[in-house]
Scaffold this motif. Sequence first.
Motif, PDB file in Angstrom:
ATOM      1  N   PRO A  98      42.653  42.196   2.816  1.00  0.00           N
ATOM      2  CA  PRO A  98      43.035  41.321   1.551  1.00  0.00           C
ATOM      3  C   PRO A  98      44.623  40.325   1.617  1.00  0.00           C
ATOM      4  O   PRO A  98      44.961  41.085   1.969  1.00  0.00           O
ATOM      5  CB  PRO A  98      42.977  42.393   0.888  1.00  0.00           C
ATOM      6  N   ASP A  99      44.967  40.090   0.950  1.00  0.00           N
ATOM      7  CA  ASP A  99      46.438  39.117   0.734  1.00  0.00           C
ATOM      8  C   ASP A  99      47.199  39.859  -0.656  1.00  0.00           C
ATOM      9  O   ASP A  99      47.842  39.921  -0.669  1.00  0.00           O
ATOM     10  CB  ASP A  99      46.387  37.369   0.382  1.00  0.00           C
ATOM     11  N   HIS A 100      46.433  40.276  -1.841  1.00  0.00           N
ATOM     12  CA  HIS A 100      46.428  41.204  -3.265  1.00  0.00           C
ATOM     13  C   HIS A 100      45.682  41.817  -2.979  1.00  0.00           C
ATOM     14  O   HIS A 100      44.673  41.704  -2.209  1.00  0.00           O
ATOM     15  CB  HIS A 100      47.067  40.265  -4.211  1.00  0.00           C
ATOM     16  N   ASP A 124      40.126  44.002  -4.027  1.00  0.00           N
ATOM     17  CA  ASP A 124      40.894  42.707  -3.379  1.00  0.00           C
ATOM     18  C   ASP A 124      40.891  41.555  -4.890  1.00  0.00           C
ATOM     19  O   ASP A 124      39.271  41.472  -5.139  1.00  0.00           O
ATOM     20  CB  ASP A 124      39.976  42.107  -2.464  1.00  0.00           C
ATOM     21  N   ASP A 171      40.728  38.476  -4.626  1.00  0.00           N
ATOM     22  CA  ASP A 171      40.447  37.131  -4.643  1.00  0.00           C
ATOM     23  C   ASP A 171      38.331  37.753  -4.227  1.00  0.00           C
ATOM     24  O   ASP A 171      38.150  36.379  -4.728  1.00  0.00           O
ATOM     25  CB  ASP A 171      40.747  36.636  -3.172  1.00  0.00           C
ATOM     26  N   THR A 172      38.476  38.592  -3.747  1.00  0.00           N
ATOM     27  CA  THR A 172      36.759  38.485  -3.867  1.00  0.00           C
ATOM     28  C   THR A 172      35.935  39.676  -4.480  1.00  0.00           C
ATOM     29  O   THR A 172      35.068  39.197  -4.862  1.00  0.00           O
ATOM     30  CB  THR A 172      36.080  39.012  -2.064  1.00  0.00           C
ATOM     31  N   ASN A 195      45.463  38.649 -11.925  1.00  0.00           N
ATOM     32  CA  ASN A 195      44.455  39.543 -11.046  1.00  0.00           C
ATOM     33  C   ASN A 195      43.982  40.511 -11.318  1.00  0.00           C
ATOM     34  O   ASN A 195      43.541  40.936 -10.559  1.00  0.00           O
ATOM     35  CB  ASN A 195      45.507  39.062  -9.220  1.00  0.00           C
TER      36      ASN A 195
END
Length: 211
Positions: free
Chosen positions: A78-80, A102, A104-105, A166
């Motif tokens: 993951p990026d974040h 994660d 983003d997902t 997020n």
Amino acid sequence: MPENTRLGGSIDQINLEFVEREATPRLLMKLGIQLHLAGLSLSNTVSVLDIFGVERARSTVHNWVHKADLQPETGCSPDHVAVDETVIRLNDEQYWLYAAVDPDTNELLHTKLEPTRTNVIARTFFAELREKHDVDDAVFLVDGAAPLKDACQRHGLDFRYERHGNRNSVERVFREVKRRTSSFSNCFSNAERETADDWLQSFAFAWNQLI
């Protein structure tokens, strides 16, 4: 991806090697495991099985879930990563639930249940997370909790203070776990913490399939 495809895929991934005798059709065992992990209570799950002519106790379904030893996939990059901790109660005792998601997902990457909250435990949680996933280049989103920031610093990880945004992804996971702690007494009454940890791993598996 259509919801029924996700459900079918997760059922296919349920391994029943632990079964010693065919007292229940395997497809119905998988269905019972999936329904409970998707949010159905043990009582309602056995009611569904009864529709198919299979009478089983709630404890039997619980044992299926426990013995299936379901685990979320490893190797994510993951990026974040949103990390948080929260208090839940089991058998009238307080525990700390650590979780990494994660954002983003919305996939649940790692969970850990501990009886207390310390810097050492937070560092161990991050070490386990790094063993499971490729997160060294990710930006970690943490709140003001000192143990989480300390763990990021000790592991040399990039982190950013973020109270909302997020980090809401991990809050959604906590809300769902807490919603279902009301049924934990059906599963974890007088059980060890390790049993609850096993359930959380199975929950992570199902959560990632259904999001």
